[in-house]
Structures are given as structure tokens and as C-alpha cells.
Design a protein around this motif. Structure first.
Motif, PDB file in Angstrom:
ATOM      1  N   ASP A 193      35.048  -0.985   7.961  1.00  0.00           N
ATOM      2  CA  ASP A 193      35.967  -0.647   9.204  1.00  0.00           C
ATOM      3  C   ASP A 193      36.130  -1.535  10.174  1.00  0.00           C
ATOM      4  OD1 ASP A 193      36.370   2.081   8.297  1.00  0.00           O
ATOM      5  OD2 ASP A 193      35.312   3.134   9.823  1.00  0.00           O
ATOM      6  N   ARG A 194      37.418  -1.578  10.865  1.00  0.00           N
ATOM      7  CA  ARG A 194      37.571  -2.528  12.120  1.00  0.00           C
ATOM      8  C   ARG A 194      37.444  -1.554  13.048  1.00  0.00           C
ATOM      9  NH1 ARG A 194      37.387  -7.425   9.693  1.00  0.00           N
ATOM     10  NH2 ARG A 194      39.266  -7.838   8.517  1.00  0.00           N
ATOM     11  N   PRO A 195      37.064  -2.400  14.243  1.00  0.00           N
ATOM     12  CA  PRO A 195      37.032  -1.730  15.543  1.00  0.00           C
ATOM     13  C   PRO A 195      38.154  -1.296  15.937  1.00  0.00           C
ATOM     14  CG  PRO A 195      36.411  -4.103  15.646  1.00  0.00           C
ATOM     15  CD  PRO A 195      36.477  -3.776  14.492  1.00  0.00           C
ATOM     16  N   MET A 196      38.452  -0.328  16.842  1.00  0.00           N
ATOM     17  CA  MET A 196      39.810  -0.053  17.576  1.00  0.00           C
ATOM     18  C   MET A 196      39.740  -0.184  18.980  1.00  0.00           C
ATOM     19  SD  MET A 196      41.924   0.962  14.999  1.00  0.00           S
ATOM     20  CE  MET A 196      41.490  -0.186  13.920  1.00  0.00           C
ATOM     21  N   THR A 197      40.081  -1.389  19.341  1.00  0.00           N
ATOM     22  CA  THR A 197      40.138  -1.594  20.879  1.00  0.00           C
ATOM     23  C   THR A 197      41.456  -0.868  21.443  1.00  0.00           C
ATOM     24  OG1 THR A 197      41.328  -3.709  20.906  1.00  0.00           O
ATOM     25  CG2 THR A 197      39.209  -3.890  20.646  1.00  0.00           C
ATOM     26  N   PHE A 202      38.669  -3.359  28.372  1.00  0.00           N
ATOM     27  CA  PHE A 202      37.778  -2.684  29.428  1.00  0.00           C
ATOM     28  C   PHE A 202      38.623  -2.011  30.450  1.00  0.00           C
ATOM     29  CE2 PHE A 202      34.939  -6.390  27.815  1.00  0.00           C
ATOM     30  CZ  PHE A 202      33.913  -5.268  27.231  1.00  0.00           C
ATOM     31  N   PHE A 203      39.838  -2.173  30.685  1.00  0.00           N
ATOM     32  CA  PHE A 203      40.715  -1.667  31.985  1.00  0.00           C
ATOM     33  C   PHE A 203      42.118  -1.457  31.233  1.00  0.00           C
ATOM     34  CE2 PHE A 203      37.787  -4.703  33.768  1.00  0.00           C
ATOM     35  CZ  PHE A 203      36.739  -3.703  34.289  1.00  0.00           C
ATOM     36  N   PRO A 204      42.290  -0.574  29.978  1.00  0.00           N
ATOM     37  CA  PRO A 204      43.646  -0.271  29.730  1.00  0.00           C
ATOM     38  C   PRO A 204      44.415   0.358  30.517  1.00  0.00           C
ATOM     39  CG  PRO A 204      42.026   1.077  28.666  1.00  0.00           C
ATOM     40  CD  PRO A 204      41.127   0.069  29.407  1.00  0.00           C
ATOM     41  N   GLY A 205      43.756   1.037  31.274  1.00  0.00           N
ATOM     42  CA  GLY A 205      44.568   2.132  32.161  1.00  0.00           C
ATOM     43  C   GLY A 205      45.399   1.308  33.248  1.00  0.00           C
ATOM     44  N   ILE A 206      44.866   0.394  33.636  1.00  0.00           N
ATOM     45  CA  ILE A 206      45.340  -0.585  34.909  1.00  0.00           C
ATOM     46  C   ILE A 206      46.098  -1.625  34.109  1.00  0.00           C
ATOM     47  CG2 ILE A 206      44.812  -2.174  36.618  1.00  0.00           C
ATOM     48  CD1 ILE A 206      42.235  -0.738  36.831  1.00  0.00           C
ATOM     49  N   MET A 207      45.723  -2.218  33.124  1.00  0.00           N
ATOM     50  CA  MET A 207      46.512  -3.464  32.581  1.00  0.00           C
ATOM     51  C   MET A 207      47.744  -3.078  32.064  1.00  0.00           C
ATOM     52  SD  MET A 207      44.756  -6.307  33.071  1.00  0.00           S
ATOM     53  CE  MET A 207      45.292  -7.414  31.845  1.00  0.00           C
ATOM     54  N   LYS A 208      47.888  -1.915  31.335  1.00  0.00           N
ATOM     55  CA  LYS A 208      49.279  -1.452  30.742  1.00  0.00           C
ATOM     56  C   LYS A 208      50.575  -1.774  31.873  1.00  0.00           C
ATOM     57  CE  LYS A 208      48.672   3.465  30.723  1.00  0.00           C
ATOM     58  NZ  LYS A 208      48.436   4.449  29.930  1.00  0.00           N
ATOM     59  N   VAL A 250      42.489 -14.319  21.864  1.00  0.00           N
ATOM     60  CA  VAL A 250      41.132 -15.243  22.305  1.00  0.00           C
ATOM     61  C   VAL A 250      41.266 -15.120  23.844  1.00  0.00           C
ATOM     62  CG1 VAL A 250      40.686 -16.094  20.340  1.00  0.00           C
ATOM     63  CG2 VAL A 250      42.201 -17.372  21.790  1.00  0.00           C
ATOM     64  N   SER A 251      42.174 -14.508  24.659  1.00  0.00           N
ATOM     65  CA  SER A 251      42.500 -14.538  26.084  1.00  0.00           C
ATOM     66  C   SER A 251      41.680 -13.583  27.033  1.00  0.00           C
ATOM     67  CB  SER A 251      43.890 -14.580  26.436  1.00  0.00           C
ATOM     68  OG  SER A 251      44.436 -13.078  26.231  1.00  0.00           O
ATOM     69  N   ILE A 252      41.614 -14.235  28.246  1.00  0.00           N
ATOM     70  CA  ILE A 252      40.899 -13.374  29.333  1.00  0.00           C
ATOM     71  C   ILE A 252      41.775 -11.965  29.438  1.00  0.00           C
ATOM     72  CG2 ILE A 252      40.302 -13.149  31.613  1.00  0.00           C
ATOM     73  CD1 ILE A 252      38.381 -14.714  30.104  1.00  0.00           C
ATOM     74  N   PRO A 253      43.001 -11.792  29.336  1.00  0.00           N
ATOM     75  CA  PRO A 253      43.898 -10.652  29.388  1.00  0.00           C
ATOM     76  C   PRO A 253      43.559  -9.762  28.305  1.00  0.00           C
ATOM     77  CG  PRO A 253      45.348 -12.464  30.054  1.00  0.00           C
ATOM     78  CD  PRO A 253      43.790 -13.186  29.588  1.00  0.00           C
ATOM     79  N   HIS A 254      43.072 -10.279  27.016  1.00  0.00           N
ATOM     80  CA  HIS A 254      42.957  -9.420  26.013  1.00  0.00           C
ATOM     81  C   HIS A 254      41.606  -8.539  26.297  1.00  0.00           C
ATOM     82  CE1 HIS A 254      41.875  -8.724  21.418  1.00  0.00           C
ATOM     83  NE2 HIS A 254      42.320  -7.690  22.182  1.00  0.00           N
ATOM     84  N   ALA A 255      40.480  -9.258  26.944  1.00  0.00           N
ATOM     85  CA  ALA A 255      39.309  -8.664  27.341  1.00  0.00           C
ATOM     86  C   ALA A 255      39.441  -7.827  28.298  1.00  0.00           C
ATOM     87  CB  ALA A 255      38.105  -9.811  27.668  1.00  0.00           C
ATOM     88  N   MET A 256      40.315  -8.066  29.280  1.00  0.00           N
ATOM     89  CA  MET A 256      40.638  -7.113  30.309  1.00  0.00           C
ATOM     90  C   MET A 256      41.314  -5.798  29.953  1.00  0.00           C
ATOM     91  SD  MET A 256      39.585  -8.510  33.297  1.00  0.00           S
ATOM     92  CE  MET A 256      40.636  -7.944  34.430  1.00  0.00           C
ATOM     93  N   TYR A 257      42.269  -6.079  28.997  1.00  0.00           N
ATOM     94  CA  TYR A 257      42.951  -4.820  28.338  1.00  0.00           C
ATOM     95  C   TYR A 257      41.824  -4.059  27.811  1.00  0.00           C
ATOM     96  CZ  TYR A 257      46.875  -2.133  26.527  1.00  0.00           C
ATOM     97  OH  TYR A 257      47.940  -1.554  26.350  1.00  0.00           O
TER      98      TYR A 257
END
Length: 448
Positions: free
Chosen positions: A52-56, A174-180, A165-172
Motif C-alpha cells: 500500500d501507499r500512504p494517503m496524505t 499536517f494543516f490541509p484545512g488551512i493550506m487549501k 520535497v518542499s515545506i508547503p507539502h509538509a504543511m499541507y
């Protein structure tokens, strides 16, 4: 967490705790497998549990459980099985695809020749050649490199690679509700995905207009035929949305990796002129100056074949393997890994494992030669991964690397530009470990 962060953290953890370690990000564990035996145990002996792949949040938003690379369960199995059969039908490993690669190799040689021995950056020329081949596989024809649509597609792939491989990817994550709702690289990546999918769907519509008029010629043709066969099947996952996603993944997965490996190959030939000259002499002695080169010739060129494999080993192009997720509870090497745990395989540690490679940190083609100079196949050579998720385009990539590399080294002697003493051999760590930008001089051989 980005691939670089996992890679850097894992190095320290492995030194202290060994080849089976756990990294905690808040309440979320990431199990890291290092070294050949541990990775083999995970990817091969426990392939089913780690398929399986993780689903971020970003992957769910961008890929919508479609395609092959980031899908799971029945949909993934059905799409992947189709992909394997179709790649075989398209002639990978046979004369059909080999002919296309040879043609593109000749075009690449001509593009290098246009520089007339002056300093040039090989990255764009190589990238264009690789993406042209994927275009042939997907659509049945190649774009001109000046085509505006083709250029936009390449820009999209570059954006997705940088975002991965960016910081925005990591932020998205953990904080998808805000980042979108916020602007940034994540919005550009999502927009690029939509553009790429829209482009793929345009090509699908063109193919549908001529469907049934001739035998299947490319990936889209075979997929549309499969959709027809699957009509009425309640369990089918074959759809135009899935097809568009598969096409975009072919470009994303196939362009950057092979292109970076070839760039490393030329850089290492410049850095090791004695090895470069030995490759050229072997080709001249075995094939002569005028005979064409085929993929089967790798069996007659053990040293050349060893050099290409050593480029892949010494300069592996991924920081870590693409993460897996346990599909069920797993007991491995005395450890319990719960279902849904994120598992990262460090393929770099396999290819640099001092227990298996005589000089792991050196560029040494002898790693793939026996005492008599014959090429040897090694089970610890895993640049394409292993198990159920092994690279779908492995055979195509192997043919590309061999044919592009041999055509270029047969046509040119590669050397440093005047005034340049050496090239930077450290990688730029991103979604792939590609070389720092560099220039070289391609001096035509007398036999050209």
C-alpha cells in the motif's frame, strides 16, 4: 515530512539503533528499513503486507485514488496489471520500442553535435529526449521540443517534483484545512496537475475519434480497448479519469529519474576519463566503427554494461524509496508493525551497503565484473525497487540508459570546458538526487 528530512534523520538513527528504526512525528510512527537484508525482508518476503501507499491529504486531493503510483487495493491491482501487460505489448524489450529509442538516441547525438565542441548543459537535451519517448508510448507520436503544450507539460512535471520535497507539502499534510485556502507552491502544483490531466483528456478524445480504425498503437489505444471489454463489469476500475492519471504518472515517473541518471553518467565519465576511454575502446573492438548498437549488444560489452550499472548504484537518484503503508499487521524480524504504519525503505543504504560492496563510496565498475571481466548480475542491485511495487517502467529505463549512453560515448569524447578544473559530484537533494548544473564539451570522435 519531506524526503530529505527522513533521509537525514534516518542516517543518525541507523548509526545509533541499526537497520530497523522508528522515527516518531508527533503521534505518527515512521518505520525505516535500511541495509540489503532488512530491505529484502520487507519488500520481497513481506511484499503483500507492504504493497500500500500512504494517503496524505495532498495525495488524496491531487490523485483522488486514481492511477497506479498512488492508488491502493483493487483499483491499484487492476491498473498495475493492465500497465504491465500493455508495456509488454508495446514492445518493451523487443524491437518495437528499441527502434523508437534508437531513433531518439540518434536525435540526441545530433543535438550534441550542434554545439560543435563548445560548452553545453546536457540536462535539457537529455530531458527532452526521455520525455519524447514517453510521449511515443502514451500518445503514439513525439512532440517537437518547441511545442508550447509540450513545454507546459514539462514545467508541470518540474513543479510537481519541487513541490514533493518542499515545506508547503509538509504543511499541507499536517494543516490541509488551512493550506487549501492559502496561496503558494501547493496551489501551483494542484493547478499543474489539473493542466496535465486536461491535456491527457484532450489526447484521449483524439484517440476515441479514430478508435477501431487500426490496431492499438500506444497506451491510450490499449486502455480504450480495455474499457470496451470491461463494459458491464461492476468491479471494473477502467475509466477515462484513471487513464488520464496513468498518463500523467508515466511522464512524472519516467522523465526525471532516467534523465538524472544519464546526467550523472556523463558527469562521471568526465571525472573518470580513463573509464570513459575504456568504454569507447570496448565498443570499437567489439562492434567496429560503423555497426549500429542494439540493446542485445550489452551481452557483448561487459565493461560498458558494468559502468552503466555502477552509475545507477553510486549515484542512485532517490533520497529514500517512495513510502509504503502496511496493509495489515506485520511481524518482521521480531518486530510488530501495526496496520496503516508508514514504512520507508532506504534503497541508498542497499546500494552503498559496505557488507555487500567492496568500495561502496567509490565509483568502481568492478563491482559488476568477475575476475575474468564478465558481467555479473547482483541481487543487491535494487535501483528499481523490488516486490509488488517494483518500477513499472524498469525495462524501458534499462533500454534507454544503455542505448543513450552507448550512442553518446561512441560519438563523443566528453571533457571539462577550458578553465574548469572539476565538476561538483555532490547531489542536489530533491525528489530526485540530480547533479548540480554543469557544462561539458562533447568533442566529436573521428569515427562520427
Amino acid at each position: 515530512m519531506t524526503a530529505q528530512c527522513v533521509s537525514l534523520a534516518h542516517g543518525r538513527l541507523t548509526q545509533e539503533y541499526g537497520n530497523f528504526t522508528t522515527l516518531w512525528i508527533g503521534h505518527y510512527p515512521i518505520v525505516i528499513l535500511s541495509g540489503f537484508q532488512t530491505v529484502k525482508e520487507g519488500l520481497i518476503n513481506h511484499s503483500e503486507e507492504l504493497n500500500d501507499r500512504p494517503m496524505t491529504h495532498f495525495i488524496l486531493h491531487a490523485f483522488k485514488r486514481k492511477g497506479i503510483g498512488f492508488a491502493n487495493g483493487h483499483g491499484w491491482k487492476q491498473q498495475r496489471r493492465f500497465g504491465i501487460v500493455t508495456m509488454r505489448n508495446l514492445g518493451l524489450g523487443k524491437k518495437g520500442m528499441e527502434h523508437q529509442i534508437e531513433e531518439e538516441a540518434h536525435r540526441l547525438v545530433e543535438a550534441f553535435f550542434q554545439a560543435k565542441g563548445q560548452p553545453l548543459d546536457p540536462s535539457v537535451l537529455i530531458g527532452n529526449a526521455i520525455s519524447s519517448l514517453i510521449s511515443v508510448v502514451s500518445f503514439g507520436y513525439r512532440f517537437t521540443h518547441e511545442d508550447e503544450t509540450f513545454q507546459k507539460l514539462m514545467e508541470t512535471i518540474d513543479t510537481l517534483a519541487r513541490f514533493g520535497v518542499s515545506i508547503p507539502h509538509a504543511m499541507y499534510t499536517f494543516f490541509p484545512g488551512i493550506m487549501k485556502y492559502l496561496p503558494g507552491l501547493h496551489q501551483k502544483a494542484l493547478s499543474g496537475m489539473q493542466m496535465g490531466l486536461a491535456f491527457a483528456k484532450e489526447e484521449i478524445e483524439k484517440h476515441k475519434e479514430h478508435q477501431g480504425l487500426y490496431d492499438p498503437q500506444d497506451f491510450i489505444d490499449y486502455y480504450l480497448l480495455q474499457m470496451e471489454k470491461s463494459k458491464g463489469d461492476p468491479n471494473t476500475t477502467f475509466s477515462e479519469d484513471n487513464l488520464a492519471q496513468c498518463i500523467l504518472e508515466l511522464f512524472i515517473a519516467g522523465t526525471e529519474t532516467t534523465s538524472s541518471t544519464l546526467q550523472w553518467g556523463l558527469l562521471l565519465m568526465v571525472a573518470n576519463p580513463d573509464i570513459q576511454e575504456r568504454v569507447y575502446k570496448e565498443m570499437e573492438e567489439v562492434l567496429g566503427s560503423f555497426n549500429s548498437i542494439s540493446y542485445q549488444d550489452r551481452k557483448k560489452l561487459p565493461y560498458t554494461n558494468a559502468v552503466i550499472h555502477e552509475v545507477q548504484r553510486a549515484k542512485y537518484i532517490l533520497p529514500v524509496g517512495i513510502p509504503r503503508r502496511c496493509s495489515k499487521d506485520l511481524n518482521m524480524l521480531g518486530f510488530h508493525i501495526p496496520r496503516k504504519t508508514l514504512v520507508v525503505t532506504d534503497l541508498n543504504s542497499v546500494l552503498l551497503d559496505p557488507k555487500h560492496w567492496e568500495t561502496p563510496k567509490e565509483f568502481n565498475p568492478n563491482h559488476f565484473l568477475d575476475k575474468e571481466g564478465n558481467f555479473i548480475t547482483r541481487e543487491d542491485f535494487l535501483p528499481f525497487g523490488a516486490g509488488a511495487r517494483v518500477c513499472l517502467g524498469e525495462q524501458m529505463a534499462r533500454m534507454e540508459l544503455f542505448l543513450f549512453f552507448t550512442h553518446l560515448l561512441r560519438a563523443f569524447r566528453f571533457q571539462l570546458p577550458e578553465g574548469v578544473k572539476e565538476l561538483n559530484k555532490d547531489p542536489v537533494v530533491g525528489l530526485s538526487m540530480h547533479p548540480h548544473p554543469y557544462k561539458l564539451c562533447a568533442i566529436p570522435r573521428s569515427s562520427l
